[in-house]
Enzyme design. Structure first.
Site, PDB file in Angstrom:
ATOM      1  N   PHE A  90      45.205  54.742  53.975  1.00 45.72           N
ATOM      2  CA  PHE A  90      45.063  54.500  52.690  1.00 45.72           C
ATOM      3  C   PHE A  90      43.590  54.413  52.216  1.00 45.72           C
ATOM      4  O   PHE A  90      42.912  53.310  52.899  1.00 45.72           O
ATOM      5  CB  PHE A  90      45.996  53.306  52.290  1.00 45.72           C
ATOM      6  CG  PHE A  90      46.033  52.872  50.870  1.00 45.72           C
ATOM      7  CD1 PHE A  90      46.626  53.326  50.032  1.00 45.72           C
ATOM      8  CD2 PHE A  90      45.231  51.688  50.411  1.00 45.72           C
ATOM      9  CE1 PHE A  90      46.999  52.907  48.627  1.00 45.72           C
ATOM     10  CE2 PHE A  90      45.386  51.315  49.101  1.00 45.72           C
ATOM     11  CZ  PHE A  90      46.137  51.997  48.080  1.00 45.72           C
ATOM     12  N   ALA A  91      43.051  55.241  51.406  1.00 43.27           N
ATOM     13  CA  ALA A  91      41.664  55.122  51.150  1.00 43.27           C
ATOM     14  C   ALA A  91      41.316  54.969  49.947  1.00 43.27           C
ATOM     15  O   ALA A  91      41.222  55.819  49.086  1.00 43.27           O
ATOM     16  CB  ALA A  91      40.876  56.648  51.627  1.00 43.27           C
ATOM     17  N   LEU A  92      41.106  53.781  49.642  1.00 39.37           N
ATOM     18  CA  LEU A  92      40.946  53.299  48.040  1.00 39.37           C
ATOM     19  C   LEU A  92      39.368  52.609  47.837  1.00 39.37           C
ATOM     20  O   LEU A  92      38.756  53.063  46.934  1.00 39.37           O
ATOM     21  CB  LEU A  92      41.928  52.264  47.382  1.00 39.37           C
ATOM     22  CG  LEU A  92      41.989  51.645  46.145  1.00 39.37           C
ATOM     23  CD1 LEU A  92      42.312  52.723  44.837  1.00 39.37           C
ATOM     24  CD2 LEU A  92      42.846  50.645  46.189  1.00 39.37           C
TER      25      LEU A  92
ATOM     26  N   ARG B 296      50.312  17.975  75.824  1.00 39.44           N
ATOM     27  CA  ARG B 296      48.865  17.188  76.050  1.00 39.44           C
ATOM     28  C   ARG B 296      49.250  15.633  76.091  1.00 39.44           C
ATOM     29  O   ARG B 296      49.607  15.201  74.971  1.00 39.44           O
ATOM     30  CB  ARG B 296      48.014  17.708  75.252  1.00 39.44           C
ATOM     31  CG  ARG B 296      46.545  17.253  75.176  1.00 39.44           C
ATOM     32  CD  ARG B 296      45.910  17.582  76.326  1.00 39.44           C
ATOM     33  NE  ARG B 296      44.549  17.173  76.375  1.00 39.44           N
ATOM     34  CZ  ARG B 296      43.622  17.223  77.366  1.00 39.44           C
ATOM     35  NH1 ARG B 296      44.145  17.751  78.666  1.00 39.44           N
ATOM     36  NH2 ARG B 296      42.310  16.731  77.257  1.00 39.44           N
TER      37      ARG B 296
ATOM     38  N   ALA C 171      32.761  49.838  45.075  1.00 41.15           N
ATOM     39  CA  ALA C 171      34.139  49.515  44.572  1.00 41.15           C
ATOM     40  C   ALA C 171      34.966  49.010  45.415  1.00 41.15           C
ATOM     41  O   ALA C 171      36.028  49.707  45.878  1.00 41.15           O
ATOM     42  CB  ALA C 171      34.577  50.843  43.974  1.00 41.15           C
TER      43      ALA C 171
ATOM     44  N   GLU D  30      43.399  44.061  50.314  1.00 43.73           N
ATOM     45  CA  GLU D  30      44.632  44.220  49.390  1.00 43.73           C
ATOM     46  C   GLU D  30      44.285  43.335  48.313  1.00 43.73           C
ATOM     47  O   GLU D  30      45.653  42.595  47.621  1.00 43.73           O
ATOM     48  CB  GLU D  30      45.990  44.423  49.922  1.00 43.73           C
ATOM     49  CG  GLU D  30      46.313  45.324  51.077  1.00 43.73           C
ATOM     50  CD  GLU D  30      47.462  46.070  51.458  1.00 43.73           C
ATOM     51  OE1 GLU D  30      48.769  45.428  50.646  1.00 43.73           O
ATOM     52  OE2 GLU D  30      47.525  46.080  52.643  1.00 43.73           O
TER      53      GLU D  30
ATOM     54  N   GLU E 220      35.556  51.593  48.231  1.00 43.13           N
ATOM     55  CA  GLU E 220      34.183  52.247  48.307  1.00 43.13           C
ATOM     56  C   GLU E 220      33.197  51.167  48.463  1.00 43.13           C
ATOM     57  O   GLU E 220      33.323  49.956  48.187  1.00 43.13           O
ATOM     58  CB  GLU E 220      34.053  53.206  47.152  1.00 43.13           C
ATOM     59  CG  GLU E 220      34.788  54.071  46.842  1.00 43.13           C
ATOM     60  CD  GLU E 220      34.436  55.004  45.669  1.00 43.13           C
ATOM     61  OE1 GLU E 220      33.456  54.923  45.329  1.00 43.13           O
ATOM     62  OE2 GLU E 220      35.439  55.909  45.487  1.00 43.13           O
TER      63      GLU E 220
HETATM   64  C1  LIG Z   1      39.889  44.435  58.035  1.00 45.40           C
HETATM   65  C2  LIG Z   1      39.909  45.039  56.755  1.00 45.40           C
HETATM   66  C3  LIG Z   1      40.870  46.316  56.580  1.00 45.40           C
HETATM   67  C4  LIG Z   1      41.011  47.005  55.173  1.00 45.40           C
HETATM   68  N1  LIG Z   1      41.596  48.122  54.991  1.00 45.40           N
HETATM   69  C5  LIG Z   1      41.313  48.917  53.932  1.00 45.40           C
HETATM   70  C6  LIG Z   1      42.316  50.150  53.775  1.00 45.40           C
HETATM   71  O1  LIG Z   1      43.067  50.544  54.563  1.00 45.40           O
HETATM   72  N2  LIG Z   1      42.177  50.869  52.659  1.00 45.40           N
HETATM   73  C7  LIG Z   1      41.304  50.330  51.691  1.00 45.40           C
HETATM   74  O2  LIG Z   1      41.339  50.998  50.510  1.00 45.40           O
HETATM   75  N3  LIG Z   1      40.553  49.253  51.742  1.00 45.40           N
HETATM   76  C8  LIG Z   1      40.827  48.540  52.997  1.00 45.40           C
HETATM   77  N4  LIG Z   1      39.923  47.389  52.980  1.00 45.40           N
HETATM   78  C9  LIG Z   1      38.926  46.911  51.783  1.00 45.40           C
HETATM   79  C10 LIG Z   1      39.361  45.916  51.038  1.00 45.40           C
HETATM   80  O3  LIG Z   1      40.511  45.989  50.342  1.00 45.40           O
HETATM   81  C11 LIG Z   1      38.385  45.187  50.363  1.00 45.40           C
HETATM   82  O4  LIG Z   1      37.206  44.492  51.306  1.00 45.40           O
HETATM   83  C12 LIG Z   1      38.475  44.178  49.324  1.00 45.40           C
HETATM   84  O5  LIG Z   1      39.201  44.960  48.236  1.00 45.40           O
HETATM   85  C13 LIG Z   1      37.206  43.506  48.790  1.00 45.40           C
HETATM   86  O6  LIG Z   1      36.368  44.293  48.462  1.00 45.40           O
HETATM   87  P1  LIG Z   1      34.510  44.287  48.972  1.00 45.40           P
HETATM   88  O7  LIG Z   1      34.686  44.015  50.468  1.00 45.40           O
HETATM   89  O8  LIG Z   1      34.031  45.194  48.311  1.00 45.40           O
HETATM   90  O9  LIG Z   1      34.208  42.745  48.293  1.00 45.40           O
HETATM   91  P2  LIG Z   1      33.901  42.524  46.940  1.00 45.40           P
HETATM   92  O10 LIG Z   1      34.587  43.242  45.827  1.00 45.40           O
HETATM   93  O11 LIG Z   1      32.283  42.758  46.784  1.00 45.40           O
HETATM   94  O12 LIG Z   1      34.089  40.993  46.739  1.00 45.40           O
HETATM   95  C14 LIG Z   1      33.558  39.931  47.485  1.00 45.40           C
HETATM   96  C15 LIG Z   1      34.298  38.726  47.336  1.00 45.40           C
HETATM   97  O13 LIG Z   1      33.799  38.411  46.046  1.00 45.40           O
HETATM   98  C16 LIG Z   1      35.217  37.581  45.443  1.00 45.40           C
HETATM   99  N5  LIG Z   1      35.616  37.911  44.167  1.00 45.40           N
HETATM  100  C17 LIG Z   1      36.045  39.297  43.872  1.00 45.40           C
HETATM  101  N6  LIG Z   1      36.584  39.235  42.685  1.00 45.40           N
HETATM  102  C18 LIG Z   1      36.158  38.015  41.715  1.00 45.40           C
HETATM  103  C19 LIG Z   1      36.137  37.816  40.627  1.00 45.40           C
HETATM  104  N7  LIG Z   1      36.581  38.413  39.521  1.00 45.40           N
HETATM  105  N8  LIG Z   1      35.451  36.393  40.659  1.00 45.40           N
HETATM  106  C20 LIG Z   1      35.263  35.638  41.493  1.00 45.40           C
HETATM  107  N9  LIG Z   1      35.056  36.078  42.887  1.00 45.40           N
HETATM  108  C21 LIG Z   1      35.531  37.475  42.961  1.00 45.40           C
HETATM  109  C22 LIG Z   1      36.248  37.516  46.556  1.00 45.40           C
HETATM  110  O14 LIG Z   1      36.095  36.402  46.979  1.00 45.40           O
HETATM  111  C23 LIG Z   1      35.698  38.781  47.328  1.00 45.40           C
HETATM  112  O15 LIG Z   1      36.195  38.439  48.749  1.00 45.40           O
HETATM  113  C24 LIG Z   1      39.908  46.741  54.090  1.00 45.40           C
HETATM  114  C25 LIG Z   1      38.969  45.577  54.229  1.00 45.40           C
HETATM  115  C26 LIG Z   1      39.078  44.769  55.605  1.00 45.40           C
HETATM  116  C27 LIG Z   1      38.117  43.557  55.798  1.00 45.40           C
END
Ligand SMILES: Cc1cc2nc3c(=O)[nH]c(=O)nc-3n(C[C@H](O)[C@H](O)[C@H](O)COP(=O)(O)OP(=O)(O)OC[C@H]3O[C@@H](n4cnc5c(N)ncnc54)[C@H](O)[C@@H]3O)c2cc1C
Length: 394
Positions: free
Chosen positions: A134-136, A277, A141, A372, A138
């Protein structure tokens, strides 16, 4: 031995109880225990093997919808998904991952695919012969999905994709990816469409493999003039955001269930440790400070389980569960982190030895609070739904 009293809760039906008991026995007999083995040496090979074995044993039938396509039922049964994830997570984090990704990766096809797409992909997913992704997300983003830049432009009977996706679970081993890209029908979230992109599509490459604290196949994908037939569009053009959110509404609740499985395993480990323990002339469990910890852990698990199975039951009863799934995901993942941390503490030095079950759980749980939809995103969803429900809804 895990406390199974929750299986008698009214959210579940006899078929769910039978499913749990059969899977628990199968998992005990067939799964290597990666909570205790320090993780698999070759995670790609381990994942491929797990998908095959879960398929051969029939468990992946629950990850797809439609009996004629190899599914266990006509619709995805959220409670079955949750019970399977919870049970697998209790035994083996990688097995849970392999199962979950077959469901999440093909979820858009089960829910919105054309009969031709469903007939082509779902039976192979259900048999464990095709690996889904599932590739959402970026690089720019993640939480802000609507900021996505990956674009798909119609060119005659094809779409041409350009851009990147990152953090893609099963990236590098998947046979196909459901990819969300901007098609521009409207600004923001309303101008996104979903496509099925086969792993061998020209112009699709694995730009980077990503190592994380609990190893799973994970990659950044690159699309350079990647051409897919117009028939690869899932649902209508411009409906991709709706496709993604509906898929996440199902699988978000199952993330809560996986967190529950990790937490239950941590509590089992903690109980075994606390009762064996000895120190200061008695067992660790004899101290009231330990008893308070155990009480917090067990209560947190039950609270999380109630929210999880409520969300699953509501969805299976035909209700919209955006708020309830967010509550379940937030509570279960945050609670599991606390439960596992308490278990590590009770193990003392043994709790941080690489490969110890609680050390593996400590690493496994962390990403569930981020992917998610991070906890903060779940909070925003819950508040938005509350405000929307007001008579003069915002
Ligand atoms: C192990 C793993 C597997 C994954 N698998 C998939 C996959 O199969 N497919 C896919 O599409 N994606 C996948 N992801 C991506 C995942 O969904 C994203 O990492 C997640 O949505 C957060 O996006 P980001 O990493 O860009 O963090 P950012 O969007 O930069 O967010 C960083 C942090 O900011 C905070 N934050 C976010 N919004 C707000 C707000 N409005 N107010 C205050 N704080 C906020 C949260 O604490 C968040 O963790 C995966 C991620 C991991 C770590």
């Amino acid at each position: 031995m895990a406390d199974k009293a929750y299986l008698d809760w009214p959210f579940l039906e006899p078929r769910h109880r039978a499913l749990e008991s059969e899977l628990d026995a199968w998992a005990a007999a067939h799964l290597g225990d990666t909570h205790g083995a320090g993780g698999a040496a070759d995670v790609d090979a381990a994942c491929r093997a797990l998908v095959r074995r879960l398929g051969e044993a029939g468990w992946l039938r629950h990850a797809v919808g439609g009996v004629r396509y190899g599914g266990a039922g006509e619709a995805l049964d959220t409670r079955a998904l949750c019970l399977i994830r919870e049970t697998l997570a209790r035994h083996d984090g990688l097995a849970d991952f392999a199962f979950a990704m077959q469901g999440l990766g093909s979820g858009a096809i089960s829910l919105f695919g054309s009969p031709a797409q469903q007939a082509h992909y779902l039976p192979r997913v259900a048999r464990g012969e095709a690996i889904a992704a599932f590739a959402l997300s970026e690089p720019q983003a993640g939480s802000d999905v609507a900021a996505m830049a990956c674009a798909a432009v119609r060119d005659g009977e094809h779409y041409v994709l350009d851009g990147e996706k990152t953090w893609i679970s099963n990236g590098g081993i998947a046979d196909f990816y459901v990819v969300f890209a901007r098609t521009g029908e409207a600004p923001g979230a309303r101008g996104i469409s979903a496509f099925i992109v086969d792993a061998d599509a020209p112009g699709l490459s694995i730009a980077e493999r990503i190592d994380v604290i609990a190893p799973h196949p994970l990659a950044r994908l690159r699309f350079d003039a990647c051409r897919v037939p117009a028939g690869a569009l899932v649902g209508a053009a411009g409906q991709g955001f709706k496709v993604a959110m509906a898929t996440l509404d199902v699988f978000r609740t199952s993330v809560a269930a996986a967190a529950l499985g990790f937490a239950r395993r941590a509590l089992d480990e903690a109980l075994a440790r606390a009762t064996s323990r000895t120190m200061f002339g008695q067992t660790l469990a004899g101290f009231q400070l330990t008893q308070a910890k155990l009480a917090q852990m067990a209560t947190g698990i039950d609270a999380a389980a109630l929210l999880t199975y409520r969300a699953a039951w509501l969805r299976d009863s035909g209700n919209k569960v955006t708020k309830e799934a967010a509550m379940a995901k937030m509570t279960a993942t945050e609670t599991a982190q606390q439960v596992i941390d308490a278990a590590v503490q009770m193990f003392g030095g043994q709790g941080v030895v690489s490969g110890a079950p609680v050390e593996c759980l400590y690493r496994e749980i962390r990403a569930l609070r981020i992917y998610e939809g991070a906890t903060e995103v779940q909070q925003l969803i819950i508040a938005r739904e509350l405000l929307r429900a007001l008579p003069n809804g915002e």
